[in-house]
Write a protein that holds these residues in place. Structure first.
Motif, short mmCIF file in Angstrom:
data_model
loop_
_atom_site.label_atom_id
_atom_site.label_comp_id
_atom_site.label_asym_id
_atom_site.label_seq_id
_atom_site.Cartn_x
_atom_site.Cartn_y
_atom_site.Cartn_z
N VAL A 102 -8.20 -2.57 -8.42
CA VAL A 102 -7.18 -1.57 -8.09
C VAL A 102 -6.61 -1.90 -6.71
CG1 VAL A 102 -6.68 0.87 -7.80
CG2 VAL A 102 -8.42 0.14 -9.45
N ARG A 103 -5.32 -2.19 -6.68
CA ARG A 103 -4.64 -2.48 -5.42
C ARG A 103 -3.58 -1.41 -5.19
NH1 ARG A 103 -5.11 -7.80 -7.67
NH2 ARG A 103 -3.05 -7.56 -8.62
N ALA A 104 -3.63 -0.78 -4.02
CA ALA A 104 -2.70 0.30 -3.72
C ALA A 104 -2.30 0.23 -2.25
CB ALA A 104 -3.34 1.65 -4.01
N PRO A 105 -1.08 0.66 -1.92
CA PRO A 105 -0.66 0.68 -0.51
C PRO A 105 -1.49 1.62 0.35
CG PRO A 105 1.23 0.86 -1.99
CD PRO A 105 0.02 1.02 -2.83
N ALA A 106 -2.10 2.63 -0.28
CA ALA A 106 -2.92 3.59 0.47
C ALA A 106 -4.21 3.86 -0.28
CB ALA A 106 -2.16 4.90 0.69
N VAL A 107 -5.32 3.81 0.45
CA VAL A 107 -6.65 4.07 -0.11
C VAL A 107 -7.28 5.22 0.67
CG1 VAL A 107 -8.96 3.14 -0.55
CG2 VAL A 107 -6.94 1.64 -0.74
N ARG A 122 -7.03 8.68 9.78
CA ARG A 122 -6.80 7.25 9.61
C ARG A 122 -7.99 6.48 10.14
NH1 ARG A 122 -1.03 8.59 11.97
NH2 ARG A 122 -2.34 9.00 13.78
N THR A 123 -8.42 5.46 9.44
CA THR A 123 -9.42 4.55 9.97
C THR A 123 -8.72 3.49 10.82
OG1 THR A 123 -9.35 2.94 8.15
CG2 THR A 123 -10.76 4.89 7.85
N ALA A 124 -9.49 2.54 11.32
CA ALA A 124 -8.90 1.50 12.16
C ALA A 124 -8.03 0.53 11.37
CB ALA A 124 -10.00 0.74 12.89
N ARG A 125 -8.18 0.51 10.04
CA ARG A 125 -7.39 -0.42 9.23
C ARG A 125 -6.21 0.32 8.61
NH1 ARG A 125 -10.44 -4.10 4.96
NH2 ARG A 125 -11.47 -4.62 6.94
N PRO A 126 -4.98 -0.11 8.87
CA PRO A 126 -3.81 0.57 8.31
C PRO A 126 -3.89 0.65 6.78
CG PRO A 126 -3.14 -1.00 10.00
CD PRO A 126 -4.60 -1.23 9.76
N GLY A 127 -3.61 1.84 6.27
CA GLY A 127 -3.61 2.03 4.82
C GLY A 127 -4.93 2.52 4.26
N ILE A 128 -5.99 2.56 5.08
CA ILE A 128 -7.27 3.09 4.61
C ILE A 128 -7.57 4.37 5.38
CG2 ILE A 128 -9.74 2.69 4.33
CD1 ILE A 128 -9.23 -0.24 4.09
N ALA A 141 -1.06 14.39 4.19
CA ALA A 141 0.10 14.28 5.07
C ALA A 141 0.13 12.93 5.78
CB ALA A 141 0.09 15.42 6.09
N SER A 142 -1.04 12.43 6.16
CA SER A 142 -1.11 11.13 6.82
C SER A 142 -0.76 9.99 5.87
CB SER A 142 -2.51 10.91 7.39
OG SER A 142 -2.86 11.94 8.29
N VAL A 143 -1.20 10.11 4.63
CA VAL A 143 -0.87 9.09 3.63
C VAL A 143 0.64 9.05 3.40
CG1 VAL A 143 -1.09 8.48 1.19
CG2 VAL A 143 -3.11 9.17 2.49
N LEU A 144 1.27 10.21 3.33
CA LEU A 144 2.72 10.24 3.14
C LEU A 144 3.44 9.58 4.31
CD1 LEU A 144 3.19 13.83 1.67
CD2 LEU A 144 3.35 11.65 0.45
N ASP A 145 2.97 9.81 5.53
CA ASP A 145 3.56 9.14 6.69
C ASP A 145 3.43 7.63 6.56
OD1 ASP A 145 4.32 11.48 7.90
OD2 ASP A 145 2.61 11.58 9.27
N HIS A 146 2.27 7.17 6.14
CA HIS A 146 2.03 5.74 5.99
C HIS A 146 2.96 5.14 4.93
CE1 HIS A 146 -0.08 1.93 5.52
NE2 HIS A 146 -0.19 2.18 4.23
N ARG A 179 6.00 5.26 8.66
CA ARG A 179 5.81 5.79 10.01
C ARG A 179 4.46 5.31 10.54
NH1 ARG A 179 8.70 10.08 7.51
NH2 ARG A 179 6.80 11.05 6.68
N THR A 180 4.48 4.69 11.70
CA THR A 180 3.26 4.11 12.27
C THR A 180 2.70 5.03 13.34
OG1 THR A 180 4.56 2.85 13.86
CG2 THR A 180 3.98 1.75 11.79
N PRO A 181 1.38 5.05 13.50
CA PRO A 181 0.78 5.91 14.53
C PRO A 181 1.04 5.38 15.93
CG PRO A 181 -0.90 4.56 13.47
CD PRO A 181 0.37 4.34 12.70
N GLY A 182 0.94 6.27 16.91
CA GLY A 182 1.12 5.87 18.30
C GLY A 182 0.03 4.93 18.76
N GLU A 183 0.35 4.09 19.72
CA GLU A 183 -0.61 3.11 20.22
C GLU A 183 -1.56 3.70 21.25
OE1 GLU A 183 -1.09 0.00 19.23
OE2 GLU A 183 0.45 0.23 17.69
#
Length: 417
Positions: free
Chosen positions: A112-117, A283-289, A314-319, A323-327
């Protein structure tokens, strides 16, 4: 079974069909353009509430009080009506080299491959081996989860006299399950000076259900042959030991997150929770997870886990919208007597955590604690709270106490006094 894996490409895949995963799916399915797929290794969706045949579920998320099975059924129904797909008996065994999830089902192998996990795999109680309780290897020793599965789902009996290790809220759930099975609880023990559960539960339990609670005490040995015949109980104040006759022992609390997928993904684990490190938007340290529920804070109630599901959606929808999180971010850590705090990262521009609460775990009782937030060796905020910090249950801290922390000021430390 063929070793070839059938590829699936949903928009979002959620691992875990408990309250956190199902609520996330309910929020996401009507909104995203593709499929929202929920995977669970159990034969039926709904998580732990399925086999908790008592009331108390749904207060914070559904604003009504429901029994566990009814709560689980409504969560599953609402998820399916929202348009999400739930696949049960689907064991996620790891990650593929391309970053997908490797899944084993009765019908074959999947990738299973998905843009968001979203990882919502929950937590479990430590078994006897992990608690290092010595003695005879006799049958009749259960965790609460296994006991409730045995009694409420498989309709099996247990013994007649039980000793319960632990006095958390889940411990009283075990008492009710034993009572349903015709088994009397003859003793409950806690290693802490006082019971961990709210007095609202422990006081009626001790008097109405006639369950004696011994503190501070521990089960120091299990006695028996093919079946448990008793336990040795040690008074932690005096060191005195005596034997309590029983044929059933239930190990409650002492939670550990189901973190196998977190570890195999190489995500950072928090040393206190042993779950993944996340920010307020989960959000974890890896984008999309992402991660949600009791995988993050072992363990809180089902309705709090469900509210995590709403937060993570809500965070998944942003991803998915790019929309990227602040640094700019700082790490948030707990100081003794707090064992852990969640979320563990504060990031500039993030939403407040769910219910604007930080969740923490205390290792000793502190009445009316003063929460102290420090950064760079300087106290930046403090507040006296009216509710106690108690071992064995989540301690809630107002999230706005972190507002005074500077994004460039280094690590933020939270303690109670």
């Amino acid at each position: 079974m063929s070793t070839a894996r059938t590829p699936l490409e949903p928009e979002v895949v959620i691992v875990g069909a408990g309250p956190a995963g199902l609520r996330a799916a309910q929020e996401l399915a009507p909104t995203v353009s593709g499929e929202v797929l929920v995977l669970d290794r159990e034969q039926r969706a709904g998580g732990i509430p399925r086999h908790c045949a008592h009331t108390g579920f749904g207060i914070r998320d559904r604003h009504r009080m429901l029994g566990g099975p009814a709560y689980a059924e409504r969560m599953v129904r609402d998820t399916e009506e929202a348009g999400a797909v739930i696949r049960t008996s689907a064991m996620v065994t790891g990650w593929s080299s391309s970053g997908g999830l490797e899944v084993t089902t009765p019908d074959g192998l999947l990738e299973v491959r998905a843009p968001a996990v979203v990882l919502a795999t929950g937590a479990r109680e430590r078994p006897r081996t992990a608690r290092l309780i010595p003695g005879d290897r006799a049958a009749g020793v259960y965790t609460t989860g296994f006991l409730q599965n045995l009694v409420h789902l498989r309709h099996r009996g247990v013994g007649r006299r039980a000793v319960i290790v632990g006095s958390e809220l889940v411990s009283w759930s075990a008492v009710l399950t034993l009572r349903h099975a015709g088994c009397r609880t003859v003793l409950m023990t806690s290693e802490h000076p006082r019971p961990e559960a709210y007095s609202l539960f422990s006081a009626p339990g001790r008097h109405l259900l006639r369950v004696p609670v011994r503190t501070p005490a521990r089960v120091s040995r299990v006695l028996g042959g093919s079946r448990v015949e008793g336990v040795e109980v040690e008074d932690l104040d005096t060191g005195a030991r005596h034997v309590v006759e029983c044929d059933t022992v239930v190990l409650t609390g002492d939670w550990i997150p189901d973190n196998e997928l977190v570890r195999s993904a190489g995500l950072e684990l928090d040393p206190g929770t042993l779950g993944p490190v996340v920010d307020a938007e989960l959000r974890t340290a890896r984008p999309g997870i992402f991660a949600a529920g009791n995988l993050l804070h072992p363990v809180d109630t089902a309705d709090i886990a469900a509210l995590d599901g709403r937060q993570v959606a809500a965070s998944v929808l942003d991803h998915l919208a790019g929309r990227t999180p602040g640094e700019r971010r700082v790490r948030v850590v707990a100081d003794a007597p707090l064992r852990w705090i969640s979320p563990m990262v504060r990031r500039v521009g993030d939403r407040a955590p769910a219910r604007n609460r930080l969740l923490a775990w205390a290792d000793r009782y502190v009445p009316a604690p003063r929460v102290v937030v420090s950064q760079g060796g300087r106290v930046v905020a403090q507040r006296r709270l009216l509710w106690p910090a108690v071992p064995g249950r989540v301690f809630r801290i107002p999230g706005d106490l972190l507002n005074a922390a500077r994004p460039d000021g280094g690590e933020v430390r939270v303690s109670i006094r």
